[in-house]
Motif scaffolding. Structure first.
Motif, mmCIF file in Angstrom:
data_model
loop_
_atom_site.group_PDB
_atom_site.id
_atom_site.type_symbol
_atom_site.label_atom_id
_atom_site.label_comp_id
_atom_site.label_asym_id
_atom_site.label_seq_id
_atom_site.Cartn_x
_atom_site.Cartn_y
_atom_site.Cartn_z
ATOM 1 N N TYR A 64 -105.425 20.467 -9.588
ATOM 2 C CA TYR A 64 -105.885 19.477 -8.615
ATOM 3 C C TYR A 64 -105.627 18.077 -9.160
ATOM 4 O O TYR A 64 -106.067 17.743 -10.249
ATOM 5 N N LEU A 65 -104.891 17.263 -8.410
ATOM 6 C CA LEU A 65 -104.636 15.868 -8.777
ATOM 7 C C LEU A 65 -105.578 14.999 -7.964
ATOM 8 O O LEU A 65 -105.439 14.883 -6.746
ATOM 9 N N MET A 66 -106.522 14.385 -8.632
ATOM 10 C CA MET A 66 -107.617 13.698 -7.956
ATOM 11 C C MET A 66 -107.218 12.314 -7.429
ATOM 12 O O MET A 66 -106.606 11.530 -8.134
ATOM 13 N N GLY A 67 -107.569 12.063 -6.164
ATOM 14 C CA GLY A 67 -107.424 10.738 -5.594
ATOM 15 C C GLY A 67 -106.012 10.303 -5.282
ATOM 16 O O GLY A 67 -105.746 9.119 -5.119
ATOM 17 N N VAL A 68 -105.110 11.235 -5.146
ATOM 18 C CA VAL A 68 -103.693 10.920 -4.921
ATOM 19 C C VAL A 68 -103.298 11.591 -3.618
ATOM 20 O O VAL A 68 -103.684 12.740 -3.382
ATOM 21 N N LEU A 84 -103.463 20.947 -5.272
ATOM 22 C CA LEU A 84 -104.509 20.379 -4.437
ATOM 23 C C LEU A 84 -104.573 18.868 -4.643
ATOM 24 O O LEU A 84 -104.444 18.389 -5.776
ATOM 25 N N PHE A 85 -104.788 18.147 -3.543
ATOM 26 C CA PHE A 85 -104.853 16.686 -3.566
ATOM 27 C C PHE A 85 -106.015 16.236 -2.683
ATOM 28 O O PHE A 85 -106.422 16.954 -1.778
ATOM 29 N N ASP A 86 -106.495 15.046 -2.927
ATOM 30 C CA ASP A 86 -107.427 14.412 -1.998
ATOM 31 C C ASP A 86 -107.169 12.911 -2.044
ATOM 32 O O ASP A 86 -106.830 12.371 -3.085
#
Length: 193
Positions: A64-68, A84-86
């Motif tokens: 999961y790459l956070m905040g991208v 996973l991204f958000d």
């Protein structure tokens, strides 16, 4: 039924990032996140860090790459093994009249859209496709909240289609070729938006 993720930290120091990923990989967690890379670092530095830590994340767990991200960030992240991204980008940019299209971003504040009969992107199916760029621009100029809602609906659908296509091309085994063509098309009109 919540998932527990370990969050990899270490700024842009690849040696710290790798050591930390090795440490958190020892725990049997549901997934492993890469955090702290969406706070102003150049994209190439972010990609280098992802490439450095990815080999040390457990292969059978979510990455999961956070905040991208931007569409390009998502494609580059997937290429490097991220699942996973958000990001707030689809709705934040919608509040500033920016719509994502397969040919790059468009700014609906621009006068060139005042009489444009096309939907935001003729290839993206969403509720917003029922309205013309000219009408949505009119809503933007009138400070009508419906503009933000329609552009948000469109932008979220854009990202759904992007990630669905990425998944399909991974399964088909031609992700590298598809992603290069996708990015080339997306960036071709960057200076014109």
């Amino acid at each position: 039924d919540q998932l527990l993720f370990g969050i990899n930290q270490g700024c842009t120091f690849e040696d710290l990032r790798v050591e930390h990923m090795k440490q958190i990989a020892e725990y049997d967690l549901d997934g492993y996140a890469i955090g702290g890379l969406a706070v102003g670092e150049p994209a190439e530095v972010m990609y280098d860090v992802i490439s450095a830590v990815e080999p040390f994340a457990p292969k059978n767990k979510i990455r999961y790459l956070m905040g991208v991200g931007t569409p390009g960030n998502i494609i580059e992240g997937v290429y490097r093994g991220v699942d996973l991204f958000d990001c707030v980008m689809p709705t934040r940019l919608a509040r500033h009249a920016c719509a994502f299209t397969l040919d790059g971003e468009i700014n609906l504040k621009n006068a060139k859209f005042a009489e444009d009969p096309l939907p935001l992107d003729p290839e993206i199916d969403s509720y917003a496709s029922n309205f013309s760029r000219a009408y949505i621009r009119h809503l933007v100029k009138a400070n009508e909240m419906l503009a933000c809602t329609l552009i948000s609906i469109h932008n979220i659908r854009f990202f759904q289609i992007l990630t669905s296509q990425a998944r399909r091309h991974i399964q088909d085994g031609d992700f590298c070729q598809w992603s290069a063509e996708w990015i080339k098309r997306y960036r071709a009109n960057e200076t014109q938006a």
